[in-house]
Design a protein around this motif. Sequence first.
Motif, PDB file in Angstrom:
ATOM      1  N   PRO A 175       0.829  -1.212   0.000  1.00 30.64           N
ATOM      2  CA  PRO A 175       0.000   0.000   0.000  1.00 30.64           C
ATOM      3  C   PRO A 175       0.860   1.257   0.000  1.00 30.64           C
ATOM      4  O   PRO A 175       2.091   1.199   0.064  1.00 30.64           O
ATOM      5  CB  PRO A 175      -0.780  -0.129   1.313  1.00 30.64           C
ATOM      6  CG  PRO A 175       0.182  -0.844   2.221  1.00 30.64           C
ATOM      7  CD  PRO A 175       0.959  -1.796   1.343  1.00 30.64           C
ATOM      8  N   ASP A 176       0.184   2.393  -0.063  1.00 32.59           N
ATOM      9  CA  ASP A 176       0.846   3.691   0.059  1.00 32.59           C
ATOM     10  C   ASP A 176       0.664   4.216   1.472  1.00 32.59           C
ATOM     11  O   ASP A 176      -0.458   4.267   1.986  1.00 32.59           O
ATOM     12  CB  ASP A 176       0.257   4.697  -0.931  1.00 32.59           C
ATOM     13  CG  ASP A 176       0.692   4.434  -2.360  1.00 32.59           C
ATOM     14  OD1 ASP A 176       1.802   3.906  -2.537  1.00 32.59           O
ATOM     15  OD2 ASP A 176      -0.066   4.746  -3.288  1.00 32.59           O
ATOM     16  N   LEU A 177       1.771   4.584   2.104  1.00 33.45           N
ATOM     17  CA  LEU A 177       1.723   5.277   3.392  1.00 33.45           C
ATOM     18  C   LEU A 177       1.566   6.761   3.092  1.00 33.45           C
ATOM     19  O   LEU A 177       2.415   7.372   2.438  1.00 33.45           O
ATOM     20  CB  LEU A 177       2.997   5.011   4.190  1.00 33.45           C
ATOM     21  CG  LEU A 177       3.134   5.764   5.517  1.00 33.45           C
ATOM     22  CD1 LEU A 177       1.975   5.455   6.453  1.00 33.45           C
ATOM     23  CD2 LEU A 177       4.464   5.441   6.180  1.00 33.45           C
ATOM     24  N   ARG A 178       0.475   7.327   3.566  1.00 34.07           N
ATOM     25  CA  ARG A 178       0.102   8.705   3.212  1.00 34.07           C
ATOM     26  C   ARG A 178       0.617   9.677   4.270  1.00 34.07           C
ATOM     27  O   ARG A 178       0.361   9.532   5.462  1.00 34.07           O
ATOM     28  CB  ARG A 178      -1.419   8.781   3.119  1.00 34.07           C
ATOM     29  CG  ARG A 178      -1.977  10.054   2.489  1.00 34.07           C
ATOM     30  CD  ARG A 178      -3.503  10.011   2.533  1.00 34.07           C
ATOM     31  NE  ARG A 178      -4.111  11.101   1.814  1.00 34.07           N
ATOM     32  CZ  ARG A 178      -4.522  11.040   0.550  1.00 34.07           C
ATOM     33  NH1 ARG A 178      -4.402   9.915  -0.116  1.00 34.07           N
ATOM     34  NH2 ARG A 178      -5.066  12.074  -0.046  1.00 34.07           N
ATOM     35  N   LEU A 179       1.355  10.674   3.821  1.00 34.19           N
ATOM     36  CA  LEU A 179       1.830  11.758   4.674  1.00 34.19           C
ATOM     37  C   LEU A 179       1.164  13.038   4.220  1.00 34.19           C
ATOM     38  O   LEU A 179       1.276  13.428   3.052  1.00 34.19           O
ATOM     39  CB  LEU A 179       3.354  11.885   4.588  1.00 34.19           C
ATOM     40  CG  LEU A 179       3.973  13.166   5.174  1.00 34.19           C
ATOM     41  CD1 LEU A 179       3.711  13.263   6.667  1.00 34.19           C
ATOM     42  CD2 LEU A 179       5.477  13.223   4.886  1.00 34.19           C
ATOM     43  N   GLY A 180       0.439  13.699   5.123  1.00 36.13           N
ATOM     44  CA  GLY A 180      -0.261  14.922   4.773  1.00 36.13           C
ATOM     45  C   GLY A 180       0.004  16.032   5.780  1.00 36.13           C
ATOM     46  O   GLY A 180       0.147  15.783   6.980  1.00 36.13           O
ATOM     47  N   LEU A 181       0.068  17.240   5.282  1.00 40.71           N
ATOM     48  CA  LEU A 181       0.233  18.433   6.132  1.00 40.71           C
ATOM     49  C   LEU A 181      -0.936  19.366   5.873  1.00 40.71           C
ATOM     50  O   LEU A 181      -1.295  19.609   4.717  1.00 40.71           O
ATOM     51  CB  LEU A 181       1.550  19.144   5.826  1.00 40.71           C
ATOM     52  CG  LEU A 181       2.842  18.309   5.901  1.00 40.71           C
ATOM     53  CD1 LEU A 181       4.045  19.187   5.587  1.00 40.71           C
ATOM     54  CD2 LEU A 181       3.002  17.656   7.265  1.00 40.71           C
ATOM     55  N   HIS A 182      -1.538  19.905   6.958  1.00 39.37           N
ATOM     56  CA  HIS A 182      -2.695  20.789   6.826  1.00 39.37           C
ATOM     57  C   HIS A 182      -2.561  21.948   7.810  1.00 39.37           C
ATOM     58  O   HIS A 182      -2.203  21.752   8.979  1.00 39.37           O
ATOM     59  CB  HIS A 182      -3.983  20.010   7.121  1.00 39.37           C
ATOM     60  CG  HIS A 182      -5.228  20.794   6.840  1.00 39.37           C
ATOM     61  ND1 HIS A 182      -5.722  20.976   5.570  1.00 39.37           N
ATOM     62  CD2 HIS A 182      -6.072  21.459   7.673  1.00 39.37           C
ATOM     63  CE1 HIS A 182      -6.823  21.706   5.625  1.00 39.37           C
ATOM     64  NE2 HIS A 182      -7.044  22.014   6.886  1.00 39.37           N
TER      65      HIS A 182
END
Length: 832
Positions: A377-384
């Motif tokens: 899978p894809d490990l998702r890194l997000g900044l908000h």
Amino acid sequence: MISHALLVICILVSAAVLGLGDATAAYKPTDLFLINCGTSSDTIDSQSQTWTSDQQHLLTSKLKNLSFSSDASYQEEVPQVPYTTARIFLSNVNYSFPVSPGWKYLRLYFYPTRYESGFDTASSFFSVTVNGFTLLKNFSADLTVKASKSKSLVKEFIVPVNQTLNLTFMPSPSSLAFVNGIEIVSMPDGFYSKGGFDNMITNVGSTIDFNIKNTTAFETVHRINVGGQMVDEVGDTGMFRRWLPDDDVILSENSGIIPVVPGVKINYTEKTPPYVAPEDVYKTYRTMGNVDNPEINLNFNMTWLFTVDAGFLYLVRLHFCETLAEVNGPGQRIFTIFLGNQIAKQEMDVIDMSGGSRIPMYLDFNVLVGFENGPRPDLRLGLHPYADIFPKYYDAILNGVEILKLNSSEGSLAGPNPNPLVSSDQTPNHVKPSARKGNNSHVLVITLAVVGSSVVLATFVSVIALLRKKKKTKDVPLHTTSKPTDSCSPLTTYLCRRFSIFEIKYATNDFDEKLIVGTGGFGSVYKGRIDGGTTLVAVKRLGIASKQGAKEFKTELEMLSKLRHVHLVSLIGYCDDENEMVLVYEYMPRGTLKDHLYKRNKASDPPLSWERRLEICIGAARGLQYLHTGAKHAIIHRDIKTTNILLDENYVAKVSDFGLSKVGPTSESQSHVSTVVKGTFGYLDPEYYRRQVLTVKSDVYSFGLVMFEVLCCRLINIEIVPQEQSDLIRWVKSNYIGGTLDQIIDPDLAVDITMISLEKFCEIAVRCVQDRGTERPPMNDVVWGLEFTLQLHETAKKNNEGGTMTDAEALLSKTDDNCVCDPVVGEEPKAL
């Protein structure tokens, strides 16, 4: 050891010549081995580093009987050292390196190509262990490189060593192993085990403290210089790491901006010494931008997707450094960090944590990646932006990322081989004579072409002979591969792996009927094995004489090659040789939902629990939701039924069989698609059946019938029951209105189901099967409703299975029926 000391001096001198700053000399390794495998003398690489021969490090006395060296036949876009030669292993062979105690970087170099000895790495599968850890298992360097944009491969591990590093290569059965280079570099004590600059490792999704033992091994999966260029080994800080740009992992190439601040000097500290990351990492970064309209940043996340192996813990190290003159105080730029769709840190203020501008810092997080989204899978890194305390800038910043896999409880770091990419140029790189270095002669080109063709032909014949010898059943008949039919677009060819008919027949034992696991209107599905028998697949062979089958083949190939979602069956590849139409999918070991409802053996295959049935419905609904909303234009499946909902080993539902799929309206002026009626009788939308008006609500209707079957465990139409029960829709609706739902459920659910979840489930299903499409809910609402139903069930079970449901009823009373869950802030993945 004298040669090692000279090597260190040589490297440091070369770094000085290249004009590197003080940061590159920040760490001096106590142990440094650069081994060029297969050579008999020392060699110098393009960066003036000396690589020694591997022979003195082999423990095995009978070297000639267990391994041999060979030169690469062609050298394509890779450095000569250490990729010119390889050590090829016939059996298990061990290297031994005396080192000081502590963690070491171990880097293995592979160049999968054809070698002058006749060895072709495409057939090479092997395992690698070091000091009790399994680094690679049944590994294919050829498949791994074909899944990337590179011609060569470096696998980097971090292993704890007491005094001796013992590295063992073990060929898989009927295969050979190989390696081109080995590098061992020591590292600072506790570099990854102590945590970030604050000496902490945040355990994402858990309040339990997380510590890394000094017996842990790692694999470096990603090391990224966000917003910057590649930093090579000599440009690093003494540990010879390679930092890659983030172009291939950023969700959108145009995501954010890359500020340019000339003349920046990074102020390293005792908490963040220079060897943590080079200056180039801390000088470059991405921000969200939109300076003139910062409120726009509140509507999306800045997101990166990192492919990882499921079933492991990961250490994620994030690097930060503020260098803009206007961001010079705490409280000015604050943002939230998401990892794997969970909040890793809610209020991140770089200036406040680091102590000022141009002062670098780094934080460590521990993340568990499960199998919910597949084996890779894809490990998702997000900044908000965090806007609750009204910062000066609605923005976020990131300089660098490191993602390290931790070994499993069994001491393994090995993951599956990736599926290779297939380019539009089908000619193997290693048989292109023009690729060889220094080849400018037409005569030499022609000579190499003839020799190369002869080698390919000889190797092909040898492989066939070997395969025939291995087969325990009847021989696979050999055919000359015909010219591929024009069955797919160039984009499909790029996104999807193309198999030869020989590979397909070998995978299915020449379409052995004993391997058939399913049949359909256009052909049979076989259980097969590819990639040297390491990967189970489902092979769908469509009938040669079926014109409709040819159309279904093309439709499904075009659709699934462009769609990727955890709840859609993944298409691995296809074959269109010799008038065959074959599709290769991921294998779903639990079979169809229909099998679990109607064909189970209660003694060996217990009935699905109510909770599991809800989870299966949620998964299938998410797959349809993605089809309807995740692409530029909606995709209508047209054949939703229990047979086309498959279950993987963890009972995760995946929608399958896209041969009848249709692209929905392509303009706002269209409300439907006019087309001939196709699908399965009984599941057909009445509006579509009567008026040939097809919309996404047609799938909603079919899905409502699936929900009825899941609840009642009975077919849609049955003639041997009383007339009022023969039509499943009328029967469920009448009992729903009459308040007698407990009389129609599957008897196996009698002691498991909760009334409050039963009523909510039926409410959703009844709305799905309304005669008019406008009265049916969109799949977004269906997903939310089912998730809420599961929540109601879990709450009711937690309180008392047979008693009060106060908490569940309170939860229900607080929720609007038309919106049963809160939307998640952030951007959703888009289809290609």
